[in-house]
Design an enzyme around this catalytic site. Sequence first.
Site, PDB file in Angstrom:
ATOM      1  CG  HIS A   1     -13.845   3.418  -3.030  1.00 35.77           C
ATOM      2  ND1 HIS A   1     -12.598   3.067  -2.691  1.00 35.77           N
ATOM      3  CD2 HIS A   1     -14.773   3.038  -2.086  1.00 35.77           C
ATOM      4  CE1 HIS A   1     -12.456   2.287  -1.756  1.00 35.77           C
ATOM      5  NE2 HIS A   1     -14.091   2.477  -1.209  1.00 35.77           N
TER       6      HIS A   1
ATOM      7  NE  ARG B   1      -3.731   2.216   2.743  1.00 31.66           N
ATOM      8  CZ  ARG B   1      -4.466   2.508   3.504  1.00 31.66           C
ATOM      9  NH1 ARG B   1      -4.910   1.698   4.453  1.00 31.66           N
ATOM     10  NH2 ARG B   1      -5.186   3.887   3.275  1.00 31.66           N
TER      11      ARG B   1
ATOM     12  CE1 TYR C   1     -11.389   5.847  -1.738  1.00 25.92           C
ATOM     13  CE2 TYR C   1     -13.424   6.079  -0.331  1.00 25.92           C
ATOM     14  CZ  TYR C   1     -12.117   5.492  -0.616  1.00 25.92           C
ATOM     15  OH  TYR C   1     -11.798   4.685   0.396  1.00 25.92           O
TER      16      TYR C   1
ATOM     17  CG  ASN D   1     -10.980  -1.227  -1.023  1.00 22.74           C
ATOM     18  OD1 ASN D   1     -12.066  -1.282  -1.570  1.00 22.74           O
ATOM     19  ND2 ASN D   1     -10.833  -0.653   0.286  1.00 22.74           N
TER      20      ASN D   1
ATOM     21  CB  CYS E   1     -18.317   0.006  -0.121  1.00 28.94           C
ATOM     22  SG  CYS E   1     -17.124   1.355   0.166  1.00 28.94           S
TER      23      CYS E   1
END
Length: 421
Positions: free
Chosen positions: A194, A90, A244, A144, A164
């Site tokens: 998102h 990440r 987002y 995700n 989500c």
Amino acid sequence: MKLAVVGGGSTYTPELIDGFARLRDTLPVSELVLIDPAAERLELIGGLARRIFARQGHPGRVTTTADLDAGVEGADAVLFQLRVGGQAARLQDETWPLECGCVGQETTGAGGLAKALRTVPVVLDIAERVRRAAPDAWIIDFTNPVGIVTRALLRAGHRAVGLCNVAIGLQRKFAALLDLAPAGIHLDHVGLNHLTWELAVRRGGPDGEDLLPGLLAAHGDAVAGDLRLPRAVLDRLGVVPSYYLRYFYAHDEVVRELGTKPSRAAEVAAMERELLALYGDPALDEKPALLAKRGGAFYSEAAVDLAASLLGDGGPAVQVVNTYNNGTLPFLPDDAVIEVQARVDGSGAVPLAVPRLDPLFSGLISHVSAYEDLALDAALRGGRERVFKALLAHPLVGQYDLAEGLTDRLLAHNKEHLPWA
């Protein structure tokens, strides 16, 4: 009822455990299996899970295992919440796109594509093993990028629904601002995972009075502050975008910010170390307050409600999920995966009807959905050219020189996870 959690060693898991314990009348779990190869983390979280169940008087049994096949055998539902490459991957996703002047984020843009490429093959392998060990089990995907992963699962014929926590978080926030019970708020939530907008905030249900104009008039500053967007943007749109959308509506501003502060991955890694130390305390028998800062707020409640409806214990319910479009948004293919309110029961999720969308929203949805189709193709078949085309198609990239530079960096930073690279 047996439930299994793949990625049970996640620091998210106590949030899920707390929901199972509090909402046991909604979802009567008799056996909960936490599955994870990280033995040390799994031992800590498994111990805390048992203490949370004991404190709240839950009669269910909590077990832990690194054996995926044994863990999911006979399960009624399996929750996927895994992170291929961990926080280290990440951190890379959030870093190298900035070198090209693009947003570095774990689900949006080039970083999101990297995560999809790493994740889809692993999830599909796990899902096939679930199908062999528990052919009637529902898969609830919280991994995700949820939209792309759910599309991969559905195309492979799995009994899967994507989940989500953005919608339930906004529902809770709006309910508090309006001084209403969350169950009395229905969101006209439309888009892709998102990439969503709240077109209306209705009292009571899908046909209820729209409270959104009054909400924005009275509390627009607070809502805009949470989204980190100017109040004027909300007033001009007349809807509430998910946070987002800031990556699209204020991309360059976000890139400048990200270049001046520690990455979210670094913050989360530090938080996880602290959480794991707390989880190891044998006196701790509830989720710690620090967990609220980790992310995933209200995930447990959404997961319990979804599992209860899919397994027939909660009855049919309306909930925001990720599932096949099937004509709901007429400008998308039927096999696109959208995130909307859907009626959920033992046969799966069927989206509710959505009003015709303004081109301001449908255009971006179409653009990102096309990118997701190319991203899934790259994740399934590999190849530098497919990665390049997916990046070129993304509205936050869209230039061949950026796509070339991002492709080189993506492949360089993900070689250990992409055998074809």
